[in-house]
Design a protein around this motif. Structure first.
Motif, PDB file in Angstrom:
ATOM      1  N   ARG A 132      17.242  66.981  35.655  1.00 54.77           N
ATOM      2  CA  ARG A 132      17.007  66.316  34.369  1.00 54.77           C
ATOM      3  C   ARG A 132      15.605  65.756  34.297  1.00 54.77           C
ATOM      4  O   ARG A 132      14.923  65.857  33.277  1.00 54.77           O
ATOM      5  CB  ARG A 132      18.031  65.191  34.167  1.00 54.77           C
ATOM      6  N   GLU A 133      15.138  65.159  35.375  1.00 55.68           N
ATOM      7  CA  GLU A 133      13.788  64.597  35.390  1.00 55.68           C
ATOM      8  C   GLU A 133      12.736  65.679  35.249  1.00 55.68           C
ATOM      9  O   GLU A 133      11.740  65.509  34.541  1.00 55.68           O
ATOM     10  CB  GLU A 133      13.570  63.815  36.690  1.00 55.68           C
ATOM     11  N   ILE A 134      12.978  66.810  35.907  1.00 51.17           N
ATOM     12  CA  ILE A 134      12.032  67.920  35.771  1.00 51.17           C
ATOM     13  C   ILE A 134      12.018  68.431  34.325  1.00 51.17           C
ATOM     14  O   ILE A 134      10.964  68.735  33.763  1.00 51.17           O
ATOM     15  CB  ILE A 134      12.402  69.067  36.743  1.00 51.17           C
ATOM     16  N   GLY A 135      13.196  68.477  33.729  1.00 56.30           N
ATOM     17  CA  GLY A 135      13.271  68.933  32.349  1.00 56.30           C
ATOM     18  C   GLY A 135      12.546  68.008  31.399  1.00 56.30           C
ATOM     19  O   GLY A 135      11.859  68.457  30.485  1.00 56.30           O
ATOM     20  N   VAL A 136      12.674  66.690  31.620  1.00 52.87           N
ATOM     21  CA  VAL A 136      11.966  65.738  30.760  1.00 52.87           C
ATOM     22  C   VAL A 136      10.461  65.855  30.937  1.00 52.87           C
ATOM     23  O   VAL A 136       9.691  65.803  29.971  1.00 52.87           O
ATOM     24  CB  VAL A 136      12.447  64.300  31.068  1.00 52.87           C
ATOM     25  N   SER A 137      10.008  66.032  32.162  1.00 50.80           N
ATOM     26  CA  SER A 137       8.568  66.140  32.419  1.00 50.80           C
ATOM     27  C   SER A 137       7.977  67.417  31.841  1.00 50.80           C
ATOM     28  O   SER A 137       6.786  67.456  31.493  1.00 50.80           O
ATOM     29  CB  SER A 137       8.306  66.082  33.929  1.00 50.80           C
ATOM     30  N   LEU A 138       8.804  68.455  31.734  1.00 48.47           N
ATOM     31  CA  LEU A 138       8.311  69.721  31.186  1.00 48.47           C
ATOM     32  C   LEU A 138       8.495  69.810  29.674  1.00 48.47           C
ATOM     33  O   LEU A 138       8.133  70.819  29.068  1.00 48.47           O
ATOM     34  CB  LEU A 138       9.049  70.887  31.842  1.00 48.47           C
ATOM     35  N   LEU A 139       9.059  68.774  29.073  1.00 49.20           N
ATOM     36  CA  LEU A 139       9.334  68.812  27.648  1.00 49.20           C
ATOM     37  C   LEU A 139       8.062  68.949  26.827  1.00 49.20           C
ATOM     38  O   LEU A 139       8.046  69.602  25.784  1.00 49.20           O
ATOM     39  CB  LEU A 139      10.099  67.546  27.237  1.00 49.20           C
TER      40      LEU A 139
ATOM     41  N   LEU B 225      30.697  63.499  40.492  1.00 51.99           N
ATOM     42  CA  LEU B 225      29.880  64.677  40.202  1.00 51.99           C
ATOM     43  C   LEU B 225      30.627  65.964  40.560  1.00 51.99           C
ATOM     44  O   LEU B 225      30.604  66.951  39.802  1.00 51.99           O
ATOM     45  CB  LEU B 225      28.564  64.594  40.969  1.00 51.99           C
ATOM     46  N   ILE B 226      31.300  65.948  41.713  1.00 54.72           N
ATOM     47  CA  ILE B 226      32.053  67.137  42.132  1.00 54.72           C
ATOM     48  C   ILE B 226      33.178  67.431  41.142  1.00 54.72           C
ATOM     49  O   ILE B 226      33.399  68.587  40.752  1.00 54.72           O
ATOM     50  CB  ILE B 226      32.612  66.931  43.552  1.00 54.72           C
TER      51      ILE B 226
ATOM     52  N   LEU C 144      23.720  72.287  35.703  1.00 53.89           N
ATOM     53  CA  LEU C 144      22.363  71.986  36.168  1.00 53.89           C
ATOM     54  C   LEU C 144      21.883  70.642  35.626  1.00 53.89           C
ATOM     55  O   LEU C 144      21.199  69.888  36.330  1.00 53.89           O
ATOM     56  CB  LEU C 144      21.410  73.105  35.750  1.00 53.89           C
ATOM     57  N   LEU C 145      22.247  70.336  34.377  1.00 52.35           N
ATOM     58  CA  LEU C 145      21.813  69.063  33.791  1.00 52.35           C
ATOM     59  C   LEU C 145      22.542  67.865  34.386  1.00 52.35           C
ATOM     60  O   LEU C 145      22.132  66.718  34.157  1.00 52.35           O
ATOM     61  CB  LEU C 145      22.035  69.095  32.274  1.00 52.35           C
ATOM     62  N   SER C 146      23.618  68.099  35.127  1.00 49.45           N
ATOM     63  CA  SER C 146      24.326  66.982  35.753  1.00 49.45           C
ATOM     64  C   SER C 146      23.582  66.423  36.971  1.00 49.45           C
ATOM     65  O   SER C 146      23.892  65.327  37.438  1.00 49.45           O
ATOM     66  CB  SER C 146      25.737  67.420  36.169  1.00 49.45           C
ATOM     67  N   PHE C 147      22.598  67.145  37.483  1.00 47.51           N
ATOM     68  CA  PHE C 147      21.793  66.655  38.603  1.00 47.51           C
ATOM     69  C   PHE C 147      20.570  65.913  38.078  1.00 47.51           C
ATOM     70  O   PHE C 147      19.833  66.431  37.230  1.00 47.51           O
ATOM     71  CB  PHE C 147      21.359  67.830  39.493  1.00 47.51           C
TER      72      PHE C 147
ATOM     73  N   LEU D 188      34.005  71.529  34.574  1.00 49.20           N
ATOM     74  CA  LEU D 188      33.260  72.518  33.793  1.00 49.20           C
ATOM     75  C   LEU D 188      33.620  73.940  34.215  1.00 49.20           C
ATOM     76  O   LEU D 188      33.761  74.840  33.375  1.00 49.20           O
ATOM     77  CB  LEU D 188      31.751  72.292  33.954  1.00 49.20           C
ATOM     78  N   THR D 189      33.780  74.144  35.524  1.00 47.89           N
ATOM     79  CA  THR D 189      34.127  75.480  36.020  1.00 47.89           C
ATOM     80  C   THR D 189      35.498  75.913  35.534  1.00 47.89           C
ATOM     81  O   THR D 189      35.681  77.057  35.080  1.00 47.89           O
ATOM     82  CB  THR D 189      34.078  75.494  37.555  1.00 47.89           C
ATOM     83  N   VAL D 190      36.474  74.993  35.628  1.00 45.05           N
ATOM     84  CA  VAL D 190      37.829  75.333  35.194  1.00 45.05           C
ATOM     85  C   VAL D 190      37.868  75.560  33.682  1.00 45.05           C
ATOM     86  O   VAL D 190      38.540  76.489  33.201  1.00 45.05           O
ATOM     87  CB  VAL D 190      38.813  74.227  35.617  1.00 45.05           C
ATOM     88  N   MET D 191      37.154  74.751  32.922  1.00 42.34           N
ATOM     89  CA  MET D 191      37.116  74.940  31.470  1.00 42.34           C
ATOM     90  C   MET D 191      36.465  76.264  31.108  1.00 42.34           C
ATOM     91  O   MET D 191      36.894  76.952  30.165  1.00 42.34           O
ATOM     92  CB  MET D 191      36.369  73.778  30.812  1.00 42.34           C
ATOM     93  N   SER D 192      35.428  76.652  31.854  1.00 39.52           N
ATOM     94  CA  SER D 192      34.792  77.953  31.635  1.00 39.52           C
ATOM     95  C   SER D 192      35.772  79.075  31.942  1.00 39.52           C
ATOM     96  O   SER D 192      35.884  80.058  31.186  1.00 39.52           O
ATOM     97  CB  SER D 192      33.545  78.082  32.507  1.00 39.52           C
ATOM     98  N   TRP D 193      36.485  78.942  33.051  1.00 37.23           N
ATOM     99  CA  TRP D 193      37.503  79.931  33.432  1.00 37.23           C
ATOM    100  C   TRP D 193      38.576  80.040  32.353  1.00 37.23           C
ATOM    101  O   TRP D 193      38.976  81.147  31.957  1.00 37.23           O
ATOM    102  CB  TRP D 193      38.092  79.512  34.769  1.00 37.23           C
ATOM    103  N   LEU D 194      39.035  78.887  31.867  1.00 41.95           N
ATOM    104  CA  LEU D 194      40.056  78.878  30.821  1.00 41.95           C
ATOM    105  C   LEU D 194      39.519  79.485  29.527  1.00 41.95           C
ATOM    106  O   LEU D 194      40.231  80.245  28.842  1.00 41.95           O
ATOM    107  CB  LEU D 194      40.534  77.449  30.573  1.00 41.95           C
ATOM    108  N   GLY D 195      38.261  79.162  29.179  1.00 41.67           N
ATOM    109  CA  GLY D 195      37.676  79.720  27.963  1.00 41.67           C
ATOM    110  C   GLY D 195      37.566  81.234  28.019  1.00 41.67           C
ATOM    111  O   GLY D 195      37.884  81.934  27.044  1.00 41.67           O
ATOM    112  N   ILE D 196      37.126  81.760  29.160  1.00 41.67           N
ATOM    113  CA  ILE D 196      37.026  83.216  29.324  1.00 41.67           C
ATOM    114  C   ILE D 196      38.411  83.854  29.236  1.00 41.67           C
ATOM    115  O   ILE D 196      38.588  84.917  28.618  1.00 41.67           O
ATOM    116  CB  ILE D 196      36.339  83.555  30.656  1.00 41.67           C
TER     117      ILE D 196
END
Length: 358
Positions: free
Chosen positions: A159-166, A86-87, A152-155, A93-101
């Motif tokens: 994800r469970e909260i998102g599914v319940s709020l769908l 996970l880390i 956020l979706l990696s946690f 994702l952070t490095v790819m975002s940095w590279l994209g910017i």
């Protein structure tokens, strides 16, 4: 010590990891130098700066790939309950975002390098600078938004909260859309300005009665630099919904006007002849337009309008000031009797027959 014994498994894993990291660092430096050498061969000089913009996120990405390879080879899944995968995913994702910017910034630098806004005829340059600045901000916003959403979706909990709020997503979407309608309208206005370009960087405008230049265009507001060094902050949708004056919409050159008020008996041709001489000695006149006309008449004076052209708005301001001084000085020295005057007629209402005879 047993820890530094080559037969110790932990020591071998530690040594192998260190070797991989050093090799990855050397590889990243080597690849960066190759990329820099390739970009330097390009005829466009701006490409030389691209490598320096993306070098740190590029090196970080190579090192992170090496760490992922080491982790997959070692087979360690967690340390003290912390999930290594996970880390590494979040770091990736952070490095790819940095590279994209960094890539977005590098593209902007490469595109606008050939367009100098300091030139006298800078219409095309201002157009390109405006488009690239707006698209840069939009791209960075989208990159950060997508990166944050993926993190956020990696946690699992989120994800469970998102599914319940769908099930209630429709209502939530309406509430969020209603609450954020101003922000969304500003974002759409930013897109519209980037495409249709009613304003550009360095345009001369009159907004809310203030004369100034467009200094900065963001997704939500526009900075107008007023002539007296103040800054007017205007919402970006103002330039879509409200009429305003843009003096440099079609080209950088501009006409300057000077109004002079004289008496009816003034010989206009004499001032017209002197205006030719005054403009010939005016360093801010570009030699294209010179007109002196009677534009209005009142019960007290004639209104004369002198028109002259300059290469840009700062020059037009200096041109107008100098021309006004010269014309007034000519009137004061040569025709002071034709300056505006107020006429008063004295009327004697008493009949002459009633006056005493002496």
């Amino acid at each position: 010590m047993e820890l530094f014994n080559f037969e110790n498994e932990h020591f071998r894993l530690l040594l192998m990891s260190a070797v991989f990291l050093v090799a990855a660092f050397i590889l990243s430096v080597w690849l960066y130098r190759i990329m820099k050498r390739i970009l330097k061969e390009n005829k466009n000089p701006s490409w030389k700066n691209i490598a320096s913009v993306i070098q740190y996120p590029f090196k970080a990405l190579v090192l992170l790939i090496a760490i992922v390879f080491i982790r997959s080879h070692i087979g360690v899944t967690d340390i003290y309950g912390i999930k290594i995968g996970l880390i590494l995913y979040i770091l990736f994702l952070t490095v790819m975002s940095w590279l994209g910017i960094s890539i977005v910034k590098a593209i902007k630098i490469a595109v606008i390098a050939g367009y100098d806004v300091n030139e006298s005829d800078n219409l095309k340059a201002r157009k390109m600078h405006t488009q690239m600045r707006v698209f840069e901000r939009i791209s960075i916003f989208l990159i950060l938004f997508i990166t944050l959403a993926l993190i956020l979706l990696s946690f699992e909990t989120i994800r469970e909260i998102g599914v319940s709020l769908l099930a209630s997503a429709g209502i939530a979407g309406l509430i969020i859309g209603f609450a954020a309608q101003k922000s969304i309208s500003m974002l759409l206005a930013g897109f519209q300005i980037a495409i249709t370009q009613p304003i550009r960087i360095d345009d001369v405008v009159i907004v809310e009665g203030e004369w100034g230049r467009i200094e900065e265009i963001t997704l939500t507001y526009v900075v107008v630099a007023i002539w007296d060094k103040r800054r007017l902050m205007v919402p970006v949708n103002y330039f879509i919904d409200t009429p305003f004056q843009n003096w440099t919409r079609q080209s950088a050159d501009i006409l300057g006007s000077v109004f002079i008020y004289v008496d009816y008996g003034f010989p206009v041709d004499k001032l017209r002849e002197y205006m030719d001489e005054a403009l010939a000695n005016n360093p801010w006149w570009d030699g294209n337009v010179k007109v002196l006309q009677v534009t209005n008449c009142t019960e007290k004076s004639m209104e004369l309008r002198a028109l002259a052209s300059a290469k840009d708005s700062p020059s037009a301001w200096d041109l107008r000031v100098k021309l006004r001084e010269d014309l007034l000085e000519f009137l004061r020295l040569s025709y002071p009797e034709y300056l505006p005057r107020t006429r008063v007629k004295m009327v004697d209402d008493e009949p002459s027959s009633s006056k005493k005879q002496v």
